[in-house]
Each structure stands twice: as structure tokens, then as C-alpha cells.
Design a protein around this motif. Structure first.
Motif, PDB file in Angstrom:
ATOM      1  N   LYS A 152     -39.480  23.041 -16.474  1.00  0.00           N
ATOM      2  CA  LYS A 152     -38.258  22.484 -17.364  1.00  0.00           C
ATOM      3  C   LYS A 152     -38.041  20.860 -16.816  1.00  0.00           C
ATOM      4  O   LYS A 152     -37.747  20.069 -17.579  1.00  0.00           O
ATOM      5  CB  LYS A 152     -36.932  23.137 -17.018  1.00  0.00           C
ATOM      6  CG  LYS A 152     -35.878  22.734 -17.767  1.00  0.00           C
ATOM      7  CD  LYS A 152     -34.539  23.408 -17.402  1.00  0.00           C
ATOM      8  CE  LYS A 152     -33.386  22.982 -18.094  1.00  0.00           C
ATOM      9  NZ  LYS A 152     -32.125  23.887 -17.868  1.00  0.00           N
ATOM     10  N   LYS A 153     -38.267  20.581 -15.501  1.00  0.00           N
ATOM     11  CA  LYS A 153     -37.974  19.197 -14.888  1.00  0.00           C
ATOM     12  C   LYS A 153     -39.140  18.431 -14.879  1.00  0.00           C
ATOM     13  O   LYS A 153     -38.935  17.241 -15.295  1.00  0.00           O
ATOM     14  CB  LYS A 153     -37.318  19.456 -13.603  1.00  0.00           C
ATOM     15  CG  LYS A 153     -36.767  18.386 -12.894  1.00  0.00           C
ATOM     16  CD  LYS A 153     -36.209  18.311 -11.837  1.00  0.00           C
ATOM     17  CE  LYS A 153     -35.371  16.937 -11.326  1.00  0.00           C
ATOM     18  NZ  LYS A 153     -34.418  17.161 -10.125  1.00  0.00           N
ATOM     19  N   TYR A 154     -40.533  19.137 -14.410  1.00  0.00           N
ATOM     20  CA  TYR A 154     -41.642  18.038 -14.172  1.00  0.00           C
ATOM     21  C   TYR A 154     -42.810  18.254 -15.035  1.00  0.00           C
ATOM     22  O   TYR A 154     -43.413  17.525 -15.146  1.00  0.00           O
ATOM     23  CB  TYR A 154     -41.877  18.543 -12.951  1.00  0.00           C
ATOM     24  CG  TYR A 154     -41.086  18.367 -11.691  1.00  0.00           C
ATOM     25  CD1 TYR A 154     -40.844  16.941 -11.155  1.00  0.00           C
ATOM     26  CD2 TYR A 154     -40.285  19.478 -11.236  1.00  0.00           C
ATOM     27  CE1 TYR A 154     -39.717  16.876 -10.111  1.00  0.00           C
ATOM     28  CE2 TYR A 154     -39.316  19.201 -10.249  1.00  0.00           C
ATOM     29  CZ  TYR A 154     -39.190  17.718  -9.689  1.00  0.00           C
ATOM     30  OH  TYR A 154     -38.101  17.595  -8.525  1.00  0.00           O
ATOM     31  N   GLY A 155     -42.447  19.420 -15.918  1.00  0.00           N
ATOM     32  CA  GLY A 155     -43.842  19.579 -17.054  1.00  0.00           C
ATOM     33  C   GLY A 155     -44.712  20.311 -16.408  1.00  0.00           C
ATOM     34  O   GLY A 155     -45.264  21.193 -16.991  1.00  0.00           O
ATOM     35  N   SER A 156     -45.393  20.006 -15.158  1.00  0.00           N
ATOM     36  CA  SER A 156     -46.320  20.692 -14.422  1.00  0.00           C
ATOM     37  C   SER A 156     -46.256  20.804 -12.893  1.00  0.00           C
ATOM     38  O   SER A 156     -45.561  19.935 -12.337  1.00  0.00           O
ATOM     39  CB  SER A 156     -47.532  20.031 -14.788  1.00  0.00           C
ATOM     40  OG  SER A 156     -48.032  18.681 -14.054  1.00  0.00           O
ATOM     41  N   GLN A 157     -46.744  21.625 -12.619  1.00  0.00           N
ATOM     42  CA  GLN A 157     -46.788  22.079 -10.954  1.00  0.00           C
ATOM     43  C   GLN A 157     -47.426  20.719 -10.064  1.00  0.00           C
ATOM     44  O   GLN A 157     -46.859  20.364  -9.247  1.00  0.00           O
ATOM     45  CB  GLN A 157     -47.289  23.387 -10.392  1.00  0.00           C
ATOM     46  CG  GLN A 157     -47.511  23.449  -9.018  1.00  0.00           C
ATOM     47  CD  GLN A 157     -46.329  23.588  -8.528  1.00  0.00           C
ATOM     48  OE1 GLN A 157     -45.143  23.838  -9.128  1.00  0.00           O
ATOM     49  NE2 GLN A 157     -46.150  23.336  -7.243  1.00  0.00           N
ATOM     50  N   ARG A 158     -48.244  20.076 -10.862  1.00  0.00           N
ATOM     51  CA  ARG A 158     -49.090  18.986 -10.227  1.00  0.00           C
ATOM     52  C   ARG A 158     -48.062  17.836  -9.876  1.00  0.00           C
ATOM     53  O   ARG A 158     -48.329  17.186  -8.893  1.00  0.00           O
ATOM     54  CB  ARG A 158     -50.415  18.558 -11.311  1.00  0.00           C
ATOM     55  CG  ARG A 158     -51.079  17.371 -10.736  1.00  0.00           C
ATOM     56  CD  ARG A 158     -51.683  17.515  -9.585  1.00  0.00           C
ATOM     57  NE  ARG A 158     -52.875  18.502  -9.818  1.00  0.00           N
ATOM     58  CZ  ARG A 158     -54.035  18.515  -9.080  1.00  0.00           C
ATOM     59  NH1 ARG A 158     -54.408  17.418  -8.442  1.00  0.00           N
ATOM     60  NH2 ARG A 158     -54.764  19.451  -9.191  1.00  0.00           N
ATOM     61  N   GLU A 159     -47.277  17.620 -10.857  1.00  0.00           N
ATOM     62  CA  GLU A 159     -46.169  16.525 -10.630  1.00  0.00           C
ATOM     63  C   GLU A 159     -45.395  16.632  -9.263  1.00  0.00           C
ATOM     64  O   GLU A 159     -44.844  16.026  -8.718  1.00  0.00           O
ATOM     65  CB  GLU A 159     -45.396  16.232 -12.032  1.00  0.00           C
ATOM     66  CG  GLU A 159     -46.413  15.778 -13.134  1.00  0.00           C
ATOM     67  CD  GLU A 159     -47.099  14.288 -12.708  1.00  0.00           C
ATOM     68  OE1 GLU A 159     -46.869  13.491 -12.287  1.00  0.00           O
ATOM     69  OE2 GLU A 159     -48.342  14.528 -13.036  1.00  0.00           O
ATOM     70  N   PHE A 160     -44.903  18.025  -9.438  1.00  0.00           N
ATOM     71  CA  PHE A 160     -44.118  18.228  -8.161  1.00  0.00           C
ATOM     72  C   PHE A 160     -44.745  18.436  -6.983  1.00  0.00           C
ATOM     73  O   PHE A 160     -44.253  17.816  -6.064  1.00  0.00           O
ATOM     74  CB  PHE A 160     -43.546  19.828  -8.620  1.00  0.00           C
ATOM     75  CG  PHE A 160     -42.805  20.500  -7.595  1.00  0.00           C
ATOM     76  CD1 PHE A 160     -41.466  20.237  -7.608  1.00  0.00           C
ATOM     77  CD2 PHE A 160     -43.387  21.423  -6.571  1.00  0.00           C
ATOM     78  CE1 PHE A 160     -40.755  20.778  -6.542  1.00  0.00           C
ATOM     79  CE2 PHE A 160     -42.519  21.956  -5.693  1.00  0.00           C
ATOM     80  CZ  PHE A 160     -41.332  21.667  -5.411  1.00  0.00           C
ATOM     81  N   TYR A 161     -46.028  18.815  -6.789  1.00  0.00           N
ATOM     82  CA  TYR A 161     -46.967  18.841  -5.837  1.00  0.00           C
ATOM     83  C   TYR A 161     -47.127  17.244  -5.396  1.00  0.00           C
ATOM     84  O   TYR A 161     -46.906  17.088  -4.056  1.00  0.00           O
ATOM     85  CB  TYR A 161     -48.369  19.563  -6.170  1.00  0.00           C
ATOM     86  CG  TYR A 161     -49.100  19.643  -4.770  1.00  0.00           C
ATOM     87  CD1 TYR A 161     -49.067  20.942  -4.145  1.00  0.00           C
ATOM     88  CD2 TYR A 161     -49.912  18.423  -4.509  1.00  0.00           C
ATOM     89  CE1 TYR A 161     -49.933  20.722  -2.967  1.00  0.00           C
ATOM     90  CE2 TYR A 161     -50.821  18.598  -3.319  1.00  0.00           C
ATOM     91  CZ  TYR A 161     -50.775  19.974  -2.628  1.00  0.00           C
ATOM     92  OH  TYR A 161     -51.614  19.895  -1.515  1.00  0.00           O
TER      93      TYR A 161
END
Length: 609
Positions: A517-526
Motif C-alpha cells: 500500500k505505501k511503497y508498492g514493492s518490498q524492494r523500495e522498503f528494503y
């Protein structure tokens, strides 16, 4: 790290034969245990500072334990079992105590990479287990009523009374590039691999196998607030690296210049401290311009090494380091199963140098793409096929904004109305790949290879959490990890995978809806979690610009004649699956598979002579 083997009943000669076959590396110590009911053997490498304290097979009360293990939650277990936090005991000691305290449930308390067998002398029963992810392996069979096991297939093949049977479905599926869903299949019909997250019980000739963990099921609840997610993830990531740094000798890492491997190495240096000896191994610029299609990003790795004052420990390799002698040794004397990728095989370019440098533990970023740093986002087509138009709109809006999302909504909605056609497109590509393998049409039909759902399953995820589960259900992800572990053992080195840490993966699964919901992908969060530790160039690209792909092609080209020569000696048991004309034109990648699978046929014939 250990190679373990054994069986119910007593036979010193058979046990020695099994142990001899597993000794394709140089263990620090080897021991056996024999009584009238059980035969156990261990070849052990001292890969943690505590491993010298407790020899294997380990006798504790009525138990005898052999294990290929690294326990990562020693402090937690010590508290639960009222032990001193810095107890001088090897990891196998914790397995024995955990089994004594919790019985079969011990596996729910043990975290790390492990495969172990416990013989209960009082009950005359056997208990065995494999870690959650499946980094360590345990193969088993029954011979004349005896339960037989080994950490590698070659150990079982060496038992004098074992008569191997080829697993034709496994063979043709592998040749066709079809990945079997079953986690226990091997090239031999009468040898099984204990699946990840399972334990096994043997008593009075009866074998029972039970699952104790499944990724995505019963995920622990998140106890922190949303604004604390990044810090919690970072804490778990640091802990995943920290507990994998235990080594009595040198440490190293594959550092490609991509996000996963570079961040793991950087976190290791944050823990160890600048200037601490730490070896970095990467593929650099190709010597042959034909393969120099990705440029050279070793400058990223050099930036990392400069930041942490370890430039003197950088090792750069290219196609010149890919020796055919080493590759042939791995293919014929180390592999028992074909590899799903060539990457573990190509570590032969730097593992000899790592061994010479005194490296005992090698960190890898493998596994990040599956969950912890997954790239997937949007899932537009599957949302449209599922007619989940609200999710489809939300995902498009987050990525493209309102105006640019409207035409895309129309496109995906229209395409999704004919989901069957999309499935057929995927099936058509799978069909083409199977036909290009050279398998005879009747073989493809006999084993119903076109019905294998693996390719479609991976592309059918509708959200991040669903994608994670499908990725880990795909056997190839785990197989590459345990193949790395096997190849590195050949060079007296243990591979470790922080991004396949169970607790890190479970937390990633638990917060997946928030991430999407917030970042679109786990990669961006990582990237946000590790941005303070990695070079700017890694942040900008996220992926290495010099993957192993060009060096795989260079390896094929350089060793084309040697590969083809080995492939041309195929056993008739294998060639019968092929159209004769197509067999002469098989790809280099398939030829490597055929070399390993052909070796399986040769081993059976050798046993029959």
C-alpha cells in the motif's frame, strides 16, 4: 558443517563405505558410533568457534545425535533451558537438549540451517528433521528393512546392499525444464529428500513424516507500530547477518555490486567494524569483448571496500578463472542432482582462492529476490483476471497517478476478461521450451509435462504476500541454496544466506499489505532500510550490472568441446528419451544437466557390475 550418515542396525563396513564416499572434502574430524541397534557417522568441519567443544556423534543420556547444523538462537535457547549464555558447547548440544525438553516439538524452537538425526536408545526409535527453509539436506531410504540416511545422495549409493532405481519422471522433467512440485523427489525412485520444514520418525520399521512449518501459515503477529516497521526490519536484518558471522577462521562474501549482496556485506562490516579482515569476491569486466555487454561495475564493490577499509581483501574474477578441471570435478564428484542454475557451479572460479585465503564462511545475498527484497509490484494483470478492479485501480493509481492510470485500467480490464488466453500464452512458451529440449513427443505425453503448473503458478500472484508464498513453493529457489552449500563444502567453506532467515521472512510476510500500500514493492522498503550502509551507485541501480550471465556464456564457449565430449558419452538409458537428431543440437545449459543425470545412470550400472 558436517556430512552425516547412518542406518538402523549394526554394520561397521557398510558405514565406512558410506563415510568414505562423503569424504570429497577435508573434514577437521571424523567419528563413528556403533551399537547393535544403530550405526552413525560424522565428518565435521569446525565452522563455528564452539564446534570443537562437542564431538559428533554426540552421546547425551539415552540419545546419540549427528547433525549438519548451525543454531542461530543459542542465547534464546540458553534462557529457555537455564543454561549459561556463553556456554562452551557446540550447536549439536542445543539440539540434544531441545529434544530432551520438547520432544518432537524441538524443531519449533530451533532456528538456523540444520539437518539432524537423533537415535533414542531407550525407545529404540529415530527422529530426524530438516530446517525451515531447507538449506541443509537429508536423504533417506530403506534397505532390507533398515532405515538409511545421509546428508548427500552419494552416501546412500555407497551402501553395499542398496540397489538404486532411476526416477524417470524426475529425469524427463529436469530435461524439459519442468520443475516438479514435490519437494522430496530425487533422480532415484527409491531415495527421498526430507522436505524443508518437516521431521521424520522411525520406530519398529515404520516411517512417519510430518510438517512442522510452512511459509505463509500462522505468521506471527506484528507487535510494533507502522512507523517502526523499517527499524524493526533493519534490526531483524542485522541479527540475521550477525548470527551468521560465527566462524573460527576467515569471513567473506559474494559482493556483486547489486543491492542484496552489497547490503549484506556492508551490514557485516557495520557489525565487525571498519578494517576487520573480510574478503569480497565479485565478477569483474570480461576479458573477451564478446561477453563484455554489461560493462564493469566493480567500481561499486571498490567503493564498498574503500568505505570499510578492506580494499586489500577484494578478489575480482572473470572467465579466465573458470577452470574446466574444477567444473568437471564438481559435476562428476560433487553433484548428485542437476543444478537449476549454473551459479553454484561458477563459484568454482573463486572458492579455491577463498580456501587459500583461509575463508571458512561465505555470506551470500541469494534469496532476497524471493521475499525480503522482492521486486514484484502492481500485479495488474492478475487483478484484472480475478476481476478485483478496486485493487487494480489502487495499484495503478499509486504507480501512475489518476490521469495515466485511466487508459491502463481499460487495457488491463479488457485483457483480463480473457484470462484463459493469457494462460495459454504462458503454456505455449512452456511447450516451446520443452520441445526445444529434444525430448520425444511420446515421452512428453507419457509424463504429462505440459500440465506442470510451475510457470503459470509463479505468474499468477495477486499481491505481495501471495507472491512470496509462490516463490518459496518453487523448489528451484531452495535448490540453488543447498547446491551452493554442497559446492562450498567441497572447498571446506560454508555458505550462509541472511536473506533466507526465517524470522526476517516471516516479518516481511506479516507487513506485506502495508508495504504494498505505501511503497508498492518490498524492494523500495528494503532500500530505505539499508540506504545508510551501501554505496550511492547501488541505491541508484538496485541490481548488479555485471551478473554472472555473461560469464556463464563465456564458460560455455570456452569449454564447449569438453562439455560436448562428456555429453556424447550418454548412457542409452538417457538417450532413449530423445529424438536422435535433436540430441546433437542440445544447448550448453542442457548439456551440463545431461552430464549430471548421465552420471546417475552410470552409478547404477557401476553398482550392478
Amino acid at each position: 558443517m558436517s556430512s552425516i550418515s547412518g542406518f538402523t542396525g549394526s554394520d561397521a563396513d557398510a558405514l565406512q563405505l558410506m563415510q568414505n564416499k562423503l569424504r570429497h572434502w577435508q573434514p577437521d574430524v571424523e567419528e563413528i558410533y556403533l551399537d547393535e541397534d544403530i550405526s552413525l557417522a560424522s565428518l565435521e568441519l569446525y565452522d563455528t568457534p564452539e564446534s570443537t567443544y562437542t564431538k559428533q556423534p554426540f552421546e547425551y543420556g539415552d540419545m546419540v545425535v549427528v547433525a549438519d547444523c548451525r543454531i542461530d538462537n543459542r542465547e534464546e535457547l540458553s534462557k529457555k533451558m537455564d543454561l549459561p549464555l556463553n556456554i562452551e558447547a557446540a550447536d549439536v548440544f542445543f539440539i540434544a537438549l531441545a529434544y530432551k525438553k520438547w520432544g518432537n516439538d524441538c524443531v519449533k524452537y530451533l532456528y538456523g540451517d540444520l539437518a539432524f538425526v537423533i537415535w533414542d536408545k531407550g525407545r529404540k526409535s529415530l527422529f530426524a528433521a530438516r530446517d525451515h527453509i531447507g538449506i541443509k539436506t537429508l536423504y533417506h531410504t530403506t534397505i532390507n528393512g533398515r532405515f538409511v540416511f545421509a546428508s548427500e545422495i552419494k552416501g546412500i549409493l555407497a551402501h553395499p546392499d542398496f540397489k538404486a532405481e532411476i526416477n524417470e519422471r524426475y529425469i524427463v522433467s529436469s530435461i524439459g525444464g519442468v520443475h516438479e512440485a514435490s519437494a522430496d523427489n530425487t533422480p532415484y525412485a527409491n531415495i527421498q529428500l526430507l522436505p524443508p520444514g518437516h521431521f521424520l520418525e522411525w520406530h519398529s520399521g515404520n516411517v512417519t513424516i510430518s510438517r512442522y512449518w510452512e511459509f505463509g501459515k500462522n505468521v506471527p503477529a506484528v507487535t510494533c507500530r507502522e512507523e517502526e516497521y523499517i527499524q524493526k526490519f533493519r534490526d531483524l536484518l542485522f541479527e540475521a547477518v550477525r548470527c551468521r558471522l560465527r566462524s573460527p577462521q576467515g569471513l567473506g562474501a559474494e559482493v556483486s555490486g547489486g543491492l542484496d549482496s552489497t547490503s549484506i556485506a556492508a551490514i557485516a562490516m557495520e557489525i565487525l567494524g571498519k578494517g576487520t579482515p573480510f574478503h569480497s569476491f565479485c565478477h569483474g569486466k570480461a576479458q573477451n569483448k564478446k561477453f563484455d555487454v554489461y560493462g564493469d561495475d566493480t567500481y561499486v564493490v571498490r567503493d564498498f571496500c574503500n568505505k570499510y577499509n578492506i580494499s586489500g581483501y577484494l578478489h575480482v574474477v572473470n572467465e579466465a578463472n573458470h577452470s574446466w578441471d574444477i567444473a568437471e570435478d564438481i559435476l562428476l564428484n560433487v553433484y548428485d542432482e542437476e543444478d537449476t542454475t549454473e551459479v553454484p557451479l561458477l563459484t568454482g572460479a573463486f572458492l579455491p582462492a577463498a580456501k587459500s585465503a583461509g575463508v571458512r564462511v561465505m555470506l551470500s545475498g541469494h534469496g532476497g529476490d524471493h521475499v525480503a527484497s522482492n521486486l514484484a509490484r502492481g500485479f495488474y494483470m492478475q487483478n484484472a483476471i480475478d476481476k478485483n478492479y478496486l485493487r487494480l485501480w489502487r495499484n495503478l493509481y499509486r504507480e501512475f497517478g489518476a490521469l495515466r492510470s485511466i487508459p491502463r485500467l481499460g487495457y488491463y480490464t479488457a485483457r483480463g476478461l480473457n484470462g484463459t488466453a493469457i494462460t495459454k500464452e504462458v503454456s505455449k512458451k512452456a511447450l516451446q521450451a520443452i520441445q526445444n529440449s529434444g525430448l520425444r513427443s511420446e515421452v512428453i505425453e507419457k509424463y504429462n509435462l505440459l500440465a506442470n503448473p510451475a510457470a503459470i503458478d509463479l505468474l499468477s500472484a495477486s499481491c505481495l504476500a501471495d507472491k512470496y508464498v509462490r516463490n518459496m513453493r518453487f523448489r528451484a529457489a531452495v535448490k540453488r541454496a543447498y547446491t551452493h552449500d554442497l559446492v562450498s563444502k567441497h572447498f571446506n567453506i560454508e555458505y550462509r544466506f541472511p536473506l533466507l532467515d526465517v524470522r526476517l521472512m516471516e516479518f516481511t510476510m506479516a507487513i506485506a499489505p502495508h508495504i504494498e500500500k505505501k511503497y508498492g514493492s518490498q524492494r523500495e522498503f528494503y532500500k530505505l532500510a539499508v540506504k545508510d550502509y551501501i554505496p550511492t551507485a547501488v541505491w541508484d541501480s538496485g541490481k548488479s550490472m555485471v551478473p554472472t550471465t555473461p560469464f556463464i556464456h563465456a564458460f560455455y564457449k570456452k569449454n564447449e568441446q569438453s562439455i560436448r565430449k562428456l555429453r556424447e558419452s550418454l548412457d542409452s538409458g538417457l538417450t532413449r528419451f530423445f529424438d536422435e537428431g535433436k540430441l546433437r543440437n542440445t544447448t550448453a545449459k542442457l548439456n551440463l544437466k545431461l552430464i549430471v543425470l548421465n552420471n546417475a545412470y552410470k552409478k547404477i550400472k557401476h553398482k550392478q557390475l
